[in-house]
Write an enzyme that holds these catalytic residues in place. Structure first.
Site, PDB file in Angstrom:
ATOM      1  N   GLN A  69       5.378   2.972   4.058  1.00  0.00           N
ATOM      2  CA  GLN A  69       5.788   1.596   3.780  1.00  0.00           C
ATOM      3  C   GLN A  69       4.587   0.666   3.590  1.00  0.00           C
ATOM      4  O   GLN A  69       4.636  -0.268   2.797  1.00  0.00           O
ATOM      5  CB  GLN A  69       6.669   1.083   4.925  1.00  0.00           C
ATOM      6  CG  GLN A  69       7.331  -0.259   4.661  1.00  0.00           C
ATOM      7  CD  GLN A  69       7.430  -1.109   5.920  1.00  0.00           C
ATOM      8  OE1 GLN A  69       6.420  -1.465   6.519  1.00  0.00           O
ATOM      9  NE2 GLN A  69       8.650  -1.423   6.312  1.00  0.00           N
ATOM     10  N   SER A 122      10.206  -5.105   5.133  1.00  0.00           N
ATOM     11  CA  SER A 122       8.826  -4.856   5.550  1.00  0.00           C
ATOM     12  C   SER A 122       8.729  -4.815   7.078  1.00  0.00           C
ATOM     13  O   SER A 122       9.328  -3.942   7.708  1.00  0.00           O
ATOM     14  CB  SER A 122       7.898  -5.908   4.933  1.00  0.00           C
ATOM     15  OG  SER A 122       6.553  -5.587   5.150  1.00  0.00           O
ATOM     16  N   LEU A 123       8.037  -5.767   7.686  1.00  0.00           N
ATOM     17  CA  LEU A 123       7.937  -5.825   9.151  1.00  0.00           C
ATOM     18  C   LEU A 123       9.317  -5.787   9.810  1.00  0.00           C
ATOM     19  O   LEU A 123       9.488  -5.221  10.891  1.00  0.00           O
ATOM     20  CB  LEU A 123       7.208  -7.104   9.563  1.00  0.00           C
ATOM     21  CG  LEU A 123       7.240  -7.434  11.057  1.00  0.00           C
ATOM     22  CD1 LEU A 123       6.389  -6.455  11.837  1.00  0.00           C
ATOM     23  CD2 LEU A 123       6.806  -8.859  11.305  1.00  0.00           C
ATOM     24  N   ARG A 167      -0.561  -2.869  13.786  1.00  0.00           N
ATOM     25  CA  ARG A 167      -0.304  -2.821  12.346  1.00  0.00           C
ATOM     26  C   ARG A 167      -0.930  -4.035  11.657  1.00  0.00           C
ATOM     27  O   ARG A 167      -1.583  -3.909  10.617  1.00  0.00           O
ATOM     28  CB  ARG A 167       1.211  -2.792  12.103  1.00  0.00           C
ATOM     29  CG  ARG A 167       1.652  -2.763  10.635  1.00  0.00           C
ATOM     30  CD  ARG A 167       3.179  -2.728  10.579  1.00  0.00           C
ATOM     31  NE  ARG A 167       3.740  -2.644   9.231  1.00  0.00           N
ATOM     32  CZ  ARG A 167       4.144  -3.659   8.506  1.00  0.00           C
ATOM     33  NH1 ARG A 167       4.040  -4.901   8.991  1.00  0.00           N
ATOM     34  NH2 ARG A 167       4.674  -3.471   7.305  1.00  0.00           N
ATOM     35  N   HIS A 207       1.615  -3.681   1.000  1.00  0.00           N
ATOM     36  CA  HIS A 207       2.417  -2.714   0.233  1.00  0.00           C
ATOM     37  C   HIS A 207       1.770  -2.221  -1.048  1.00  0.00           C
ATOM     38  O   HIS A 207       2.457  -1.756  -1.947  1.00  0.00           O
ATOM     39  CB  HIS A 207       3.817  -3.284  -0.052  1.00  0.00           C
ATOM     40  CG  HIS A 207       4.549  -3.673   1.187  1.00  0.00           C
ATOM     41  ND1 HIS A 207       4.965  -2.745   2.127  1.00  0.00           N
ATOM     42  CD2 HIS A 207       4.900  -4.886   1.681  1.00  0.00           C
ATOM     43  CE1 HIS A 207       5.567  -3.378   3.124  1.00  0.00           C
ATOM     44  NE2 HIS A 207       5.517  -4.680   2.886  1.00  0.00           N
ATOM     45  N   GLN A 247       7.319 -10.955   7.593  1.00  0.00           N
ATOM     46  CA  GLN A 247       6.309 -12.005   7.621  1.00  0.00           C
ATOM     47  C   GLN A 247       6.588 -13.052   6.556  1.00  0.00           C
ATOM     48  O   GLN A 247       7.047 -12.717   5.460  1.00  0.00           O
ATOM     49  CB  GLN A 247       4.937 -11.386   7.361  1.00  0.00           C
ATOM     50  CG  GLN A 247       4.019 -11.451   8.553  1.00  0.00           C
ATOM     51  CD  GLN A 247       2.720 -10.745   8.296  1.00  0.00           C
ATOM     52  OE1 GLN A 247       2.687  -9.544   8.182  1.00  0.00           O
ATOM     53  NE2 GLN A 247       1.649 -11.496   8.207  1.00  0.00           N
TER      54      GLN A 247
END
Length: 309
Positions: A248, A90-91, A115, A199, A10
């Site tokens: 995560q 991440s994503l 999510r 996170h 993102q």
């Protein structure tokens, strides 16, 4: 030349992204159609208009579709053969796992939309914040966060490159940590334009919901090893892959270590696949000896295909 592909997360989205690529390669339209069918709305139209693109639950499937489409083009062009590893920030880890065949795309699109929704509902807008801290060591940033917490949440959440750490948590605690980082000698402290403090411990309710959803998602063996953010490790067991994705959500993205690990495995070239050039910039700062490309649009796609012929 040993190559790894990495996928952005993102923040790399942009209005109209991949429009130039879509005009020449059918994989973009096909992938976004697949996504739209899974989501129940026209994702390509959302990217083109931009009105809802920065809503977390739209951004996540849009970035997954964009990264997956670019990967499919590179594969069709013979540029994804003999890949050593994949990873994502991440994503982007979901994009890597989908490209590696761990998730079927339909499941992946539904998963990342949920999510995004879980993350947004875990922390009401305005309660959380994120900020980039430039010019301090990791330990200095962690110490400032510990001092600033005062029974709230604030922690280092993205170790992006040496001297660039992102913090997240409750808005007031993040602001206190930013002030302490300035006092400690930070070159800059930049609030990030996000609605969700990713996170950090505030994401644990979202992680519980994600864990529940993942129980119903099928996982297949990966065709290429995917290095996860949480443990900087390639997992092959289905439960271990799912557990890493759950963790995560409330654990730091260990990007510096990920790039260093790839190098330790003999990787000499890392290609960022998908919109933006954020990861390519970070990789350059982490280790300038690693050759890296960003395949983000039609020009860079053509350039990479020509250079790697």
């Amino acid at each position: 030349m040993t190559t790894a592909f990495v996928f952005p997360g993102q923040g790399s989205q942009s209005v109209g992204m991949l429009a130039d690529v879509a005009a020449e390669f059918s994989q973009v339209g096909e992938t976004f159609t697949e996504a739209s069918e899974a989501l129940g709305y026209d994702l390509w139209a959302a990217v083109a208009s931009g009105e809802t693109l920065n809503q977390t639950a739209v951004t996540q499937p849009a970035m997954l579709a964009a990264g997956l489409a670019m990967y499919r083009i590179l594969k069709a062009e013979g540029k994804a053969d003999n890949l050593a590893f994949m990873a994502g920030h991440s994503l982007g880890e979901y994009t890597a796992l989908t490209a590696a065949g761990v998730f079927v795309p339909q499941d992946a699109f539904a998963l990342v939309r949920a999510r995004g929704e879980f993350m947004q509902s875990a922390v009401p807008e305005g309660v959380g914040a994120m900020a980039a801290i430039l010019g301090l060591t990791d330990n200095q940033v962690r110490d400032c966060c510990a001092q600033a917490a005062e029974n709230e949440v604030v922690s280092a959440v993205n170790y992006n490159s040496p001297g660039q750490v992102v913090i997240a948590g409750n808005k007031a605690a993040v602001e206190r940590a930013m002030d302490l980082c300035k006092q400690a000698g930070a070159k800059r402290t930049l609030p990030l334009p996000v609605s969700v403090p990713s996170h950090c411990a505030l994401m644990k309710p979202a992680a519980e919901q994600l864990a529940q959803m993942l129980t119903g998602i099928a996982v297949s063996p990966a065709s290429i090893g995917v290095v996860n953010n949480v443990a900087v490790r390639v997992e092959t067991d289905a439960d271990a892959i799912k557990n890493a994705l759950v963790q995560q959500l409330y654990s730091p993205v260990r990007w510096v270590e990920t790039v260093q690990w790839l190098k330790s495995q003999g990787v000499t070239r890392i290609v960022e696949v998908g919109p933006g050039k954020v990861l390519a910039g970070l990789i350059k700062r982490i280790d300038g000896d690693i050759e890296n490309f960003a395949v983000a649009d039609l020009k860079t796609l053509r350039d990479y295909c020509a250079q790697s012929a």
